[in-house]
Write an enzyme that holds these catalytic residues in place. Structure first.
Site, PDB file in Angstrom:
ATOM      1  N   LYS A 167     -12.129 -33.901 -11.163  1.00  0.00           N
ATOM      2  CA  LYS A 167     -12.743 -32.587 -11.375  1.00  0.00           C
ATOM      3  C   LYS A 167     -13.628 -32.513 -12.610  1.00  0.00           C
ATOM      4  O   LYS A 167     -14.639 -31.803 -12.610  1.00  0.00           O
ATOM      5  CB  LYS A 167     -11.647 -31.527 -11.470  1.00  0.00           C
ATOM      6  CG  LYS A 167     -10.912 -31.299 -10.170  1.00  0.00           C
ATOM      7  CD  LYS A 167      -9.900 -30.214 -10.412  1.00  0.00           C
ATOM      8  CE  LYS A 167      -9.231 -29.797  -9.132  1.00  0.00           C
ATOM      9  NZ  LYS A 167      -8.329 -28.665  -9.383  1.00  0.00           N
ATOM     10  N   ARG A 218      -2.981 -18.256   7.803  1.00  0.00           N
ATOM     11  CA  ARG A 218      -2.131 -19.450   7.803  1.00  0.00           C
ATOM     12  C   ARG A 218      -0.681 -19.041   8.062  1.00  0.00           C
ATOM     13  O   ARG A 218      -0.138 -18.193   7.344  1.00  0.00           O
ATOM     14  CB  ARG A 218      -2.192 -20.165   6.450  1.00  0.00           C
ATOM     15  CG  ARG A 218      -3.556 -20.692   6.079  1.00  0.00           C
ATOM     16  CD  ARG A 218      -3.426 -21.668   4.907  1.00  0.00           C
ATOM     17  NE  ARG A 218      -4.737 -21.961   4.338  1.00  0.00           N
ATOM     18  CZ  ARG A 218      -4.988 -22.993   3.531  1.00  0.00           C
ATOM     19  NH1 ARG A 218      -4.006 -23.820   3.194  1.00  0.00           N
ATOM     20  NH2 ARG A 218      -6.194 -23.198   3.045  1.00  0.00           N
ATOM     21  N   HIS A 274     -12.697 -16.220  -4.963  1.00  0.00           N
ATOM     22  CA  HIS A 274     -12.906 -17.629  -4.619  1.00  0.00           C
ATOM     23  C   HIS A 274     -13.838 -17.652  -3.411  1.00  0.00           C
ATOM     24  O   HIS A 274     -13.483 -17.190  -2.336  1.00  0.00           O
ATOM     25  CB  HIS A 274     -11.566 -18.303  -4.280  1.00  0.00           C
ATOM     26  CG  HIS A 274     -11.716 -19.700  -3.753  1.00  0.00           C
ATOM     27  ND1 HIS A 274     -11.185 -20.796  -4.391  1.00  0.00           N
ATOM     28  CD2 HIS A 274     -12.341 -20.178  -2.653  1.00  0.00           C
ATOM     29  CE1 HIS A 274     -11.491 -21.882  -3.700  1.00  0.00           C
ATOM     30  NE2 HIS A 274     -12.181 -21.541  -2.631  1.00  0.00           N
ATOM     31  N   GLU A 326     -10.686 -24.934 -18.993  1.00  0.00           N
ATOM     32  CA  GLU A 326     -11.671 -24.090 -18.319  1.00  0.00           C
ATOM     33  C   GLU A 326     -11.325 -22.641 -18.652  1.00  0.00           C
ATOM     34  O   GLU A 326     -10.148 -22.283 -18.644  1.00  0.00           O
ATOM     35  CB  GLU A 326     -11.527 -24.316 -16.807  1.00  0.00           C
ATOM     36  CG  GLU A 326     -12.777 -24.088 -16.022  1.00  0.00           C
ATOM     37  CD  GLU A 326     -12.593 -24.560 -14.572  1.00  0.00           C
ATOM     38  OE1 GLU A 326     -12.980 -25.688 -14.252  1.00  0.00           O
ATOM     39  OE2 GLU A 326     -12.030 -23.777 -13.791  1.00  0.00           O
ATOM     40  N   VAL A 365      -8.691 -27.070   5.335  1.00  0.00           N
ATOM     41  CA  VAL A 365      -7.776 -26.359   6.218  1.00  0.00           C
ATOM     42  C   VAL A 365      -8.489 -25.191   6.927  1.00  0.00           C
ATOM     43  O   VAL A 365      -8.272 -24.943   8.116  1.00  0.00           O
ATOM     44  CB  VAL A 365      -6.562 -25.838   5.407  1.00  0.00           C
ATOM     45  CG1 VAL A 365      -5.615 -25.045   6.289  1.00  0.00           C
ATOM     46  CG2 VAL A 365      -5.824 -26.987   4.719  1.00  0.00           C
ATOM     47  N   LYS A 413      -6.421 -27.868 -16.764  1.00  0.00           N
ATOM     48  CA  LYS A 413      -6.479 -28.388 -15.387  1.00  0.00           C
ATOM     49  C   LYS A 413      -6.411 -29.904 -15.368  1.00  0.00           C
ATOM     50  O   LYS A 413      -7.085 -30.567 -16.158  1.00  0.00           O
ATOM     51  CB  LYS A 413      -7.788 -27.963 -14.715  1.00  0.00           C
ATOM     52  CG  LYS A 413      -7.869 -26.504 -14.316  1.00  0.00           C
ATOM     53  CD  LYS A 413      -9.181 -26.291 -13.576  1.00  0.00           C
ATOM     54  CE  LYS A 413      -9.114 -25.108 -12.649  1.00  0.00           C
ATOM     55  NZ  LYS A 413     -10.347 -25.017 -11.822  1.00  0.00           N
ATOM     56  N   GLY A 415      -4.506 -28.971  -4.233  1.00  0.00           N
ATOM     57  CA  GLY A 415      -3.479 -28.222  -3.519  1.00  0.00           C
ATOM     58  C   GLY A 415      -2.828 -27.142  -4.392  1.00  0.00           C
ATOM     59  O   GLY A 415      -1.684 -26.783  -4.163  1.00  0.00           O
ATOM     60  N   ARG A 458     -13.753 -33.693   1.863  1.00  0.00           N
ATOM     61  CA  ARG A 458     -12.958 -33.899   3.090  1.00  0.00           C
ATOM     62  C   ARG A 458     -13.093 -32.650   3.952  1.00  0.00           C
ATOM     63  O   ARG A 458     -13.703 -31.670   3.535  1.00  0.00           O
ATOM     64  CB  ARG A 458     -11.499 -34.063   2.687  1.00  0.00           C
ATOM     65  CG  ARG A 458     -11.023 -32.867   1.826  1.00  0.00           C
ATOM     66  CD  ARG A 458      -9.538 -32.847   1.599  1.00  0.00           C
ATOM     67  NE  ARG A 458      -9.130 -31.930   0.562  1.00  0.00           N
ATOM     68  CZ  ARG A 458      -8.865 -30.645   0.712  1.00  0.00           C
ATOM     69  NH1 ARG A 458      -9.011 -30.061   1.888  1.00  0.00           N
ATOM     70  NH2 ARG A 458      -8.485 -29.895  -0.301  1.00  0.00           N
TER      71      ARG A 458
END
Ligand code: ADP
Ligand code: ADP
Ligand code: MG
Length: 457
Positions: free
Chosen positions: A119, A341, A211, A203, A298, A161, A167, A295
C-alpha cells in the site's frame, strides 16, 4: 504470458470459485477445481470438470500452499490459474511461480502486484500519476521516533496501516501521540505475524468519508473504467452492502474520479481487472486514493449489472492474449445495482460466527435479481474459511427500483440451519437514511451500536 487458455485451474473456493467456473464454461474452457479436503463436496467441486485435492482444511496447508497448487496445475495439465480474491490472489510470488511453471496467471504481472499490493508503494505510484492520496507519511516507518515526527505533519487522529494489509485487517487508530506510542509497535508486530511483513505507514483519519471505488480493466496497452461502486456501509472496515453507481456523485465528479483511475491504470500498463479505492469527502467534493486491489473483487457483480460486461470472462480473455476490444465510449451506465452480503454471522450476537448445515434454502427470483452463492440444501458450511455464504444482487432502472427489488428479494429469501446477515439487510433496507443515501464509512457501526444500546439487538 500470452497464448490461449485450454484448461483453467481455479485456485479458490466458495462463491467465487463457482463464479469463475461459470465464466470459464461460457467461454468453453474446461475447469479444474483445486479443493481442500474440507471442500471435496463443495459446489465448485460438483461443477468443475475435474477436482484436485490440494491438502487438508487449514488454508495454510491448501489454498495458501503454493507448492500444492503448482502440483495440481501440473497433475491436471491446466495451463492457467485464476486466483479469485483473498488467499493467493495478491501474492506476487505465486503469480511468478505460475508463470515460471509455464502457465498463465489470470491477473496482472507479478511486478504490478508487488508494486500495488504494497500500500505504501501504491500511494507513491498514485501520486506520481497525479492521483491525490490521503495525506500521510511519505513511506513506511520503521521506528517510533520517525512515526512521531511524521505524525506532526500528518495530524491526529490518524491510522497506522500495514503496507501488506487487506480484508479490513492491519489498521489501527491513534487519536494522539500517546496512543501512537502505544499502538505503533503493536501494529508492527501484528503486521509481521498476520502478513509476514512488518512495514507500516501513517494516514490521516478521515472521519466522515465515503468509500467509493472504481472498477478498471486493462489489456496492458489500453485501460477503461466501468464506473464506480459505493461501499460505505462497513463493519470493522469490511463491506456489507454495496451499490453502483455512487448515489452522490454528479456526472462531472464521476468523470473526474473515473478518469483519474484510468490514468493510473494506464500508467501501470495494467493487465486484467482491478479496483482503485478512494475516500470521498462529500462536504468538499475531494477524493483521495487509498489502495488498489489487483484482483477481482467481492462486489464486482454490481458493476457487471450496470454495464452489461462480464468481468470474469473479460479477465479470462485478456489473460488468453485477446485485446480489450472495448472503448470507453462503448461502456454505458445503465440503471443502479445493489449487493447484500450474506455472511454466516449472527447479527443478534455481535456477529458471532455461525457456520452450520443448510436446511431450507429458497433464493429470490424475478426481473433484475441475481444470486451468487455456493450453497445447496444439506451443505455443511465449513468453519475454517471466510464467512461469505451468498451475495444477493439486484438491478433496477434507477436506485429506487433497485431498492424496491432488494426489499422483495430479502423478503423472499429463506435460509435456515444457521444465523446469517439476511436479517440485518431486512432491517437496513427499512431505514430512511439508507433510502436517502445519507451515510459514510462510520454510519453502519454507529447504527449497530445504537441498536445494541436500545436493546434491539
Ligand atoms: P473486496 O475488496 O473484494 O470487497 P474484501 O476486502 O472483502 O474484498 O476481501 C475479500 C477476501 O479477501 C476476504 O476474505 C478478505 O479477508 C481477504 N483478503 C483481502 N486482502 C487480504 C490480505 N492482504 N490478506 C489476507 N486476506 C485478505
Ligand atoms: P483493506 O486493504 O483492508 O481493504 P483499506 O485501506 O482499503 O484496507 O481500508 C479499509 C477501510 O478502512 C476503508 O474502506 C475505509 O472505510 C477505512 N479507511 C481506510 N483508510 C482510511 C482513512 N485514511 N480515513 C478513514 N477511514 C479509512
Ligand atoms: Mg480496501
Amino acid at each position: 504470458m500470452t497464448g490461449s487458455i485450454n484448461k483453467l485451474l481455479v485456485a479458490n473456493r466458495g462463491e467465487i470459485a463457482v463464479r469463475i467456473i461459470r465464466a470459464a464454461k461460457a467461454l468453453g474452457i474446461p475447469t479444474v477445481a483445486a479443493c481442500s479436503e474440507a471442500d471435496a463436496d463443495s459446489m465448485a467441486a460438483r461443477m468443475a470438470d475435474e477436482v484436485q485435492i490440494i491438502g487438508p482444511a487449514r488454508a495454510d496447508k491448501s489454498y495458501l500452499n503454493v507448492q500444492a497448487l503448482l502440483g495440481a496445475l501440473q497433475a491436471s495439465g491446466a495451463n492457467a490459474v485464476h486466483p479469485g480474491y483473498g488467499f493467493l490472489s495478491e501474492n506476487a510470488d505465486f503469480a511468478e511461480a505460475v508463470v515460471e511453471a509455464g502457465a498463465i496467471f489470470v491477473g496482472p504481472s507479478a511486478e504490478t502486484i508487488r508494486r500495488m499490493g504494497d500500500k505504501a508503494e501504491a500511494r507513491r505510484t498514485a501520486q506520481a500519476a497525479g492521483v491525490p492520496v490521503v495525506p500521510g507519511s511519505p513511506g513506511e516507518l520503521f521506528d517510533l521516533d520517525s512515526a512521531l515526527a511524521a505524525a506532526e505533519v500528518v495530524g491526529f487522529p490518524l491510522l497506522i496501516k500495514a503496507s501488506a494489509g487487506g480484508g479490513g485487517r492491519g489498521i489501527r487508530l491513534a487519536r494522539d501521540a500517546a496512543q501512537l506510542a502505544e499502538e505503533f509497535p503493536r501494529a508492527q508486530r501484528e503486521a509481521q505475524t498476520a502478513f509476514g511483513n512488518g512495514a507500516v505507514y501513517l494516514e490521516r483519519f478521515i472521519g466522515r468519508a465515503r468509500h467509493i471505488e472504481v472498477q478498471v480493466l486493462g489489456d496492458g496497452k489500453h485501460a477503461v473504467h466501468l464506473f464506480e461502486r459505493e461501499c460505505s456501509l462497513q463493519r470493522r472496515r469490511q463491506k456489507i452492502f454495496e451499490e453502483a453507481p455512487s448515489p452522490v456523485l454528479s456526472a462531472e465528479q464521476r468523470e473526474q474520479l473515473c478518469s483519474s483511475a484510468v490514468r493510473l491504470t494506464q500508467a501501470l500498463g495494467y493487465q486484467g481487472a482491478g479496483t482503485l479505492e478512494y475516500l470521498y469527502d462529500d462536504s468538499t467534493g475531494e477524493f483521495f486514493f487509498i489502495e488498489m486491489n489487483t484482483r477481482i473483487q467481492v462486489e464486482h457483480p454490481i458493476s457487471e449489472l450496470i454495464t452489461g460486461i462480464d468481468l470474469v470472462q473479460a479477465m479470462l480473455r485478456i489473460a488468453g492474449g485477446e485485446p480489450l476490444g472495448l472503448r470507453q465510449s462503448d461502456i454505458r451506465l445503465n440503471g443502479a445495482a445493489l449487493q447484500m452480503r450474506l455472511n454466516a454471522e449472527d447479527p443478534a450476537r455481535d456477529f458471532f460466527p455461525s457456520p452450520g448445515k443448510v436446511e431450507q434454502l429458497i433464493w429470490p427470483q424475478g426481473a433484475g435479481v441475481r444470486v451468487d452463492s455456493h450453497l445447496y440444501p444439506g451443505y455443511a458450511v465449513p468453519p475454517y474459511y471466510d464467512s461469505l455464504l451468498a451475495k444477493l444482487i439486484v438491478h433496477g432502472r434507477d436506485r429506487g427500483e433497485a431498492l424496491a427489488r432488494a426489499r422483495l428479494a430479502v423478503e423472499h429469501t429463506t435460509l435456515t440451519g444457521m444465523a446469517s446477515t439476511l436479517s440485518l439487510h431486512r432491517e437496513l433496507l427499512a431505514e430512511p437514511w439508507l433510502e436517502q443515501a445519507d451515510f459514510h464509512t462510520g454510519t453502519l457501526e454507529t447504527w449497530l451500536a445504537e441498536r445494541r444500546a436500545g436493546g434491539v439487538a
